[in-house]
Design a protein around this motif. Structure first.
Motif, mmCIF file in Angstrom:
data_model
loop_
_atom_site.group_PDB
_atom_site.id
_atom_site.type_symbol
_atom_site.label_atom_id
_atom_site.label_comp_id
_atom_site.label_asym_id
_atom_site.label_seq_id
_atom_site.Cartn_x
_atom_site.Cartn_y
_atom_site.Cartn_z
ATOM 1 N N UNK A 70 0.855 -1.184 0.000
ATOM 2 C CA UNK A 70 0.000 0.000 0.000
ATOM 3 C C UNK A 70 0.894 1.238 0.000
ATOM 4 N N UNK A 71 0.293 2.385 -0.305
ATOM 5 C CA UNK A 71 1.096 3.602 -0.469
ATOM 6 C C UNK A 71 0.417 4.798 0.174
ATOM 7 N N UNK A 72 1.218 5.588 0.876
ATOM 8 C CA UNK A 72 0.780 6.864 1.425
ATOM 9 C C UNK A 72 1.582 7.959 0.732
ATOM 10 N N UNK A 73 0.907 8.885 0.064
ATOM 11 C CA UNK A 73 1.575 10.045 -0.521
ATOM 12 C C UNK A 73 1.127 11.287 0.240
ATOM 13 N N UNK A 82 -3.749 4.487 -0.174
ATOM 14 C CA UNK A 82 -4.474 3.486 -0.965
ATOM 15 C C UNK A 82 -3.711 2.160 -0.938
ATOM 16 N N UNK A 83 -4.440 1.075 -1.144
ATOM 17 C CA UNK A 83 -3.814 -0.238 -1.333
ATOM 18 C C UNK A 83 -3.444 -0.347 -2.802
ATOM 19 N N UNK A 84 -2.215 -0.757 -3.087
ATOM 20 C CA UNK A 84 -1.720 -0.777 -4.464
ATOM 21 C C UNK A 84 -1.870 -2.120 -5.150
ATOM 22 N N UNK A 85 -1.843 -3.208 -4.423
ATOM 23 C CA UNK A 85 -1.781 -4.533 -5.029
ATOM 24 C C UNK A 85 -2.966 -4.828 -5.948
ATOM 25 N N UNK A 108 -10.232 4.654 -0.284
ATOM 26 C CA UNK A 108 -9.237 5.721 -0.323
ATOM 27 C C UNK A 108 -9.370 6.532 0.963
ATOM 28 N N UNK A 109 -8.225 6.863 1.563
ATOM 29 C CA UNK A 109 -8.206 7.569 2.847
ATOM 30 C C UNK A 109 -7.489 8.909 2.656
ATOM 31 N N UNK A 110 -8.223 9.988 2.908
ATOM 32 C CA UNK A 110 -7.710 11.342 2.655
ATOM 33 C C UNK A 110 -7.502 12.083 3.967
#
Length: 240
Positions: A70-73, A82-85, A108-110
């Motif tokens: 998963x990735x946090x930007x 978001x989860x990327x897989x 999606x988490x904002x």
């Protein structure tokens, strides 16, 4: 007392510095060690004798899943997790499906520190897309520390110790994986439910510009309104 004073100083200055930091964190989530040990030492032996079909399904979850990425930007005090897989369409891949859902699924988490806006976008649970407010999270801070990826991190808990995080004040961003926020530093490790998130790669102030946009494109409701929608959906399916 010194620890508390340092945290207070951090909270005063973090908002300013977080506006000037951009970057991304890549996490990997797996079944946490405590849950895995409990399954291997207690549940699995009992299932061997009584319910072999259930044993096979649980083995797929506990023993044969690969880590979910998963990735946090984040940039200018805003963030998106978001989860990327991308999973195989094979519906029999029970373990990976469970792990991805537990890690956040397609949600999606904002996060927006400046406006104190924290949102979750869900397009799976009710069939339609909803954006709802993420509730305030109340943390209990401790002085327990350890190093993760070279950063000194401190332990914090909530929900009576059921949710455990390790955050680093060295990176003054107050959020982390799966909608968790409100701590004086970036969350590098999160233990929630049966899974654990671990930061595997941290990139600060990369050359490419990072832009985080607020969630759009579907109905926006409060958390309480979203819960009501879920209750209505359950009632229409299962009745009273």
């Amino acid at each position: 007392m010194k620890f508390i004073i340092n945290i207070l100083i951090f909270c005063i200055t973090a908002s300013f510095f977080s506006q000037n930091i951009s970057g991304k964190v890549i996490y990997e989530s797996t079944i946490n060690r405590k849950e895995l040990n409990n399954y291997l030492t207690n549940k699995r032996e009992k299932l061997k004798l009584k319910r072999k079909s259930v044993l096979e399904s649980l083995d797929k979850v506990y023993l044969y899943t690969k880590a979910i990425k998963s990735k946090l930007t984040f940039s200018s005090g805003k963030g998106l997790f978001i989860v990327e897989d991308k999973l195989s369409p094979d519906i029999k891949n029970l373990g990976q499906r469970f792990l991805k859902t537990s890690a956040g699924g397609s949600n999606e988490y904002y996060y927006n520190e400046t406006s104190k806006t924290y949102l979750i976008k869900n397009c799976e649970t009710l069939g339609d897309c909803f954006i709802y407010t993420n509730n305030y999270l109340e943390w209990e801070l401790t002085q327990e520390s350890k190093k993760i990826n070279g950063y000194v991190c401190y332990k914090a808990t909530r929900s009576k110790g059921k949710i455990i995080v390790w955050y680093t004040p060295s990176i003054p961003i107050n959020f982390g994986p799966k909608g968790e926020y409100g701590l004086p530093g970036l969350i590098l490790e999160l233990e929630i439910g049966k899974i654990i998130f671990k930061a595997k790669k941290i990139v600060l102030n990369p050359k490419e510009k990072i832009i985080v946009e607020e969630l759009k494109g579907c109905k926006r409701v409060s958390y309480e309104e979203y819960v009501k929608e879920i209750k209505k959906a359950k009632k229409s399916v299962f009745g009273n």
